[in-house]
Design a protein around this motif. Structure first.
Motif, PDB file in Angstrom:
ATOM      1  N   VAL A 115      41.869  45.232  37.639  1.00  0.00           N
ATOM      2  CA  VAL A 115      41.898  44.374  38.678  1.00  0.00           C
ATOM      3  C   VAL A 115      40.777  44.506  39.494  1.00  0.00           C
ATOM      4  CG1 VAL A 115      42.984  43.003  40.555  1.00  0.00           C
ATOM      5  CG2 VAL A 115      44.446  43.606  38.483  1.00  0.00           C
ATOM      6  N   VAL A 116      39.642  43.656  39.742  1.00  0.00           N
ATOM      7  CA  VAL A 116      38.610  43.790  40.672  1.00  0.00           C
ATOM      8  C   VAL A 116      38.671  42.906  41.833  1.00  0.00           C
ATOM      9  CG1 VAL A 116      36.292  43.531  40.818  1.00  0.00           C
ATOM     10  CG2 VAL A 116      36.993  44.326  38.899  1.00  0.00           C
ATOM     11  N   THR A 117      38.644  43.591  42.983  1.00  0.00           N
ATOM     12  CA  THR A 117      38.587  42.827  44.389  1.00  0.00           C
ATOM     13  C   THR A 117      37.416  43.066  44.982  1.00  0.00           C
ATOM     14  OG1 THR A 117      39.858  44.541  45.252  1.00  0.00           O
ATOM     15  CG2 THR A 117      41.198  42.953  44.305  1.00  0.00           C
ATOM     16  N   GLU A 118      36.343  43.742  44.690  1.00  0.00           N
ATOM     17  CA  GLU A 118      35.269  44.020  45.579  1.00  0.00           C
ATOM     18  C   GLU A 118      34.245  42.819  45.015  1.00  0.00           C
ATOM     19  OE1 GLU A 118      33.873  47.964  45.219  1.00  0.00           O
ATOM     20  OE2 GLU A 118      35.784  48.751  46.070  1.00  0.00           O
ATOM     21  N   LEU A 119      33.511  42.242  45.877  1.00  0.00           N
ATOM     22  CA  LEU A 119      32.691  41.258  45.394  1.00  0.00           C
ATOM     23  C   LEU A 119      30.966  41.833  45.008  1.00  0.00           C
ATOM     24  CD1 LEU A 119      33.152  38.871  48.241  1.00  0.00           C
ATOM     25  CD2 LEU A 119      33.967  38.765  45.996  1.00  0.00           C
ATOM     26  N   GLY A 120      30.969  43.276  45.514  1.00  0.00           N
ATOM     27  CA  GLY A 120      29.647  43.533  45.165  1.00  0.00           C
ATOM     28  C   GLY A 120      29.558  44.414  43.641  1.00  0.00           C
ATOM     29  N   VAL A 121      30.679  44.067  42.800  1.00  0.00           N
ATOM     30  CA  VAL A 121      30.866  44.989  41.481  1.00  0.00           C
ATOM     31  C   VAL A 121      29.806  44.189  40.710  1.00  0.00           C
ATOM     32  CG1 VAL A 121      32.240  45.482  39.613  1.00  0.00           C
ATOM     33  CG2 VAL A 121      33.192  45.720  41.954  1.00  0.00           C
ATOM     34  N   ARG A 122      29.154  45.073  39.950  1.00  0.00           N
ATOM     35  CA  ARG A 122      27.939  44.634  38.814  1.00  0.00           C
ATOM     36  C   ARG A 122      28.614  45.015  37.393  1.00  0.00           C
ATOM     37  NH1 ARG A 122      22.786  42.968  40.423  1.00  0.00           N
ATOM     38  NH2 ARG A 122      22.624  42.919  42.594  1.00  0.00           N
ATOM     39  N   VAL A 123      28.350  43.988  36.478  1.00  0.00           N
ATOM     40  CA  VAL A 123      28.903  44.361  35.188  1.00  0.00           C
ATOM     41  C   VAL A 123      27.942  43.988  33.961  1.00  0.00           C
ATOM     42  CG1 VAL A 123      31.211  43.869  35.857  1.00  0.00           C
ATOM     43  CG2 VAL A 123      30.153  41.963  35.008  1.00  0.00           C
ATOM     44  N   ASP A 124      28.193  44.297  33.058  1.00  0.00           N
ATOM     45  CA  ASP A 124      27.272  44.333  31.916  1.00  0.00           C
ATOM     46  C   ASP A 124      27.839  42.834  30.878  1.00  0.00           C
ATOM     47  OD1 ASP A 124      25.484  43.978  29.799  1.00  0.00           O
ATOM     48  OD2 ASP A 124      25.876  46.183  29.146  1.00  0.00           O
ATOM     49  N   PRO A 125      27.464  41.675  30.981  1.00  0.00           N
ATOM     50  CA  PRO A 125      27.975  40.809  30.161  1.00  0.00           C
ATOM     51  C   PRO A 125      28.151  41.117  28.775  1.00  0.00           C
ATOM     52  CG  PRO A 125      26.102  40.037  31.716  1.00  0.00           C
ATOM     53  CD  PRO A 125      26.138  41.603  31.577  1.00  0.00           C
ATOM     54  N   LYS A 126      27.193  41.965  28.223  1.00  0.00           N
ATOM     55  CA  LYS A 126      27.206  42.060  26.713  1.00  0.00           C
ATOM     56  C   LYS A 126      28.468  42.622  26.296  1.00  0.00           C
ATOM     57  CE  LYS A 126      22.136  41.333  26.143  1.00  0.00           C
ATOM     58  NZ  LYS A 126      20.883  42.239  25.784  1.00  0.00           N
ATOM     59  N   THR A 127      28.820  44.004  27.230  1.00  0.00           N
ATOM     60  CA  THR A 127      30.062  44.929  26.879  1.00  0.00           C
ATOM     61  C   THR A 127      31.266  44.583  27.710  1.00  0.00           C
ATOM     62  OG1 THR A 127      28.885  46.290  28.478  1.00  0.00           O
ATOM     63  CG2 THR A 127      28.195  46.566  26.125  1.00  0.00           C
ATOM     64  N   SER A 128      31.166  43.994  28.885  1.00  0.00           N
ATOM     65  CA  SER A 128      32.586  43.998  29.638  1.00  0.00           C
ATOM     66  C   SER A 128      33.290  42.788  28.950  1.00  0.00           C
ATOM     67  CB  SER A 128      31.940  43.690  31.103  1.00  0.00           C
ATOM     68  OG  SER A 128      31.289  44.612  31.503  1.00  0.00           O
ATOM     69  N   VAL A 129      34.533  42.991  29.195  1.00  0.00           N
ATOM     70  CA  VAL A 129      35.618  42.274  28.720  1.00  0.00           C
ATOM     71  C   VAL A 129      36.196  41.639  30.193  1.00  0.00           C
ATOM     72  CG1 VAL A 129      37.687  41.939  27.743  1.00  0.00           C
ATOM     73  CG2 VAL A 129      36.278  43.303  26.597  1.00  0.00           C
ATOM     74  N   ILE A 130      36.099  40.147  30.408  1.00  0.00           N
ATOM     75  CA  ILE A 130      36.461  39.581  31.795  1.00  0.00           C
ATOM     76  C   ILE A 130      37.796  38.518  31.404  1.00  0.00           C
ATOM     77  CG2 ILE A 130      35.594  38.621  33.715  1.00  0.00           C
ATOM     78  CD1 ILE A 130      32.777  39.406  33.090  1.00  0.00           C
ATOM     79  N   HIS A 131      38.634  38.835  32.340  1.00  0.00           N
ATOM     80  CA  HIS A 131      39.832  37.949  32.294  1.00  0.00           C
ATOM     81  C   HIS A 131      40.002  37.300  33.742  1.00  0.00           C
ATOM     82  CE1 HIS A 131      40.571  40.218  28.720  1.00  0.00           C
ATOM     83  NE2 HIS A 131      41.185  39.196  28.382  1.00  0.00           N
TER      84      HIS A 131
END
Length: 402
Positions: free
Chosen positions: A196-212
């Motif tokens: 679970v992510v609650t911080e707005l400044g988190v950056r992710v890699d769209p190619k490898t990250s799995v987002i729900h």
């Protein structure tokens, strides 16, 4: 002109001569009335065409004004529905006739606002709520309404300095606007790689990250295709047929250049829903028996259909390759000579529905598959193919643990 001429002028004359009027008045004083009544002093005989008596006008009745209602603005125009002015009454809203429709909400007698549904209270803004196509399936599970996780979570491990902000990735995927996506993150409704992510400044890699979001997986790979095909009777469940029979490729316009897989099979005589995709992992999980994806069929047999057959199908029927059963059995419609039944089962064996009904003595006349997992056929035209909505894709992936 003399005084006598002015008195005899036709413009100034009232048609009654003064002396006659005076004489009639003097002669009539105290004389009996032709109607049997007498005239008193100063009274006149109106039966002979005299002056009409003066009648005071009736006072106008004022319209009742509710003190709780605000007065209408004075625009100088006639009131709506005034019969003297000829104005047409203004069109009323559907709820204008209800008692308390014009009162301020919260005041005594005002209409109560409609209560929000349980789904609206639980989920708030729905993920992929702005889609114009696809079925609305809601959230996979009830999201957490807390403003963050219960314990400290080291979210620095998820941060990728070279990545894209999480709310921007969600907005580009069509979840919601960027501002609404930020609210979803702050409410603890978003997971990245199972955390679970609650911080707005988190950056992710769209190619490898799995987002729900609310349990729905966001499919960021635009090359993956998910379709629903309503197979007609007589079409073979293959992309190519050496015998020249109609097959799936005759209905598909593959503009992506990718090879499509048909998830499962339907025999030539069976109609209904067939999933097409180039996502190999999803196709394997949907067809694997360990995931037990339910499939819903409409079965037409000859009637009458005796009681107890449904319980027998749910308990299990001995077939040549083992015991098979249905998960649910429901009688949908019954007409003279025909019965329509809905069955749900998760078995993927060949011709399993037809063999089950043959075993209980009721051969299938017509068989249509209307649902696979959370995806339904709805009112889709037979022989047509449509793309799944992003919300439908999320539910389909969640049904097999993706």
């Amino acid at each position: 002109m003399t005084q006598a001429g002015r008195q005899g002028s036709p413009r100034k004359s009232s048609g009654r001569k003064g002396p006659e009027r005076n004489s009639a008045g003097s002669a009539g004083r105290g004389a009996p009335s032709p109607r049997g009544g007498g005239f008193g002093a100063g009274q006149r005989d109106f039966s002979k065409g005299g002056d009409r008596p003066y009648k005071a006008p009736k006072p106008r009745e004022e319209r009742f004004v509710d003190p709780d209602e605000s007065p209408a603005p004075q625009t100088g125009r006639p009131a709506a529905g005034d019969w003297k002015s000829g104005a047409k009454p203004a069109a009323r809203k559907p709820g204008a006739r209800k008692p308390g429709a014009g009162k301020t909400p919260g005041t005594p007698g005002a209409l109560k606002p409609k209560p929000r549904s349980a789904a609206a209270k639980a989920y708030g803004t729905r993920a992929f709520g702005g889609e114009r196509f696809g079925q609305n399936l809601g959230a996979v599970r009830k999201p957490s309404r807390k403003r963050g996780p219960s314990g400290p979570v080291p979210q620095s491990e998820l941060h990728d300095a070279d990545g894209v902000r999480l709310q921007k990735v969600m907005a580009q995927a069509g979840v919601a606007s960027r501002r609404v996506c930020e609210e979803m993150i702050a409410e603890g409704r978003v997971e990245v790689d199972g955390q679970v992510v609650t911080e707005l400044g988190v950056r992710v890699d769209p190619k490898t990250s799995v987002i729900h979001v609310d349990g729905l997986r966001i499919q960021l790979d635009e090359s993956l295709v998910y379709m629903v095909f309503n197979k007609p009777k007589g079409v073979v469940s293959t992309m190519e047929d050496p015998d020249g029979r109609p097959c799936i490729s005759d209905f598909v316009r593959n503009t992506h250049g990718e090879r499509l897989f048909h998830v499962g099979r339907l025999d030539v005589a069976t109609e209904g829903l067939l999933l097409l995709t180039n996502d190999g992992e999803l196709a394997n999980r949907l067809t694997h028996p360990s995931y037990e994806v339910p499939k819903t069929y409409l079965v037409q047999v000859r009637g009458p259909f005796p009681q107890g057959i449904g319980a027998q199908l749910k308990a299990g029927v001995e077939l040549e390759d083992g015991i098979a059963s249905v998960d649910s059995f429901r009688l949908v419609d019954s007409t003279p000579g025909h019965v329509l039944i809905e069955v749900v089962l998760h078995s993927g064996k060949n011709r399993i529905v037809r063999r089950l009904f043959d075993a209980v003595g009721f051969p299938v006349l017509r068989l249509v598959r209307v649902k696979v997992g959370p995806i339904g056929l709805g009112d889709q035209r037979q022989g047509s193919i449509r793309n799944l909505g992003k919300q439908e894709v999320g539910h389909l992936l969640a049904s097999v643990g993706l």
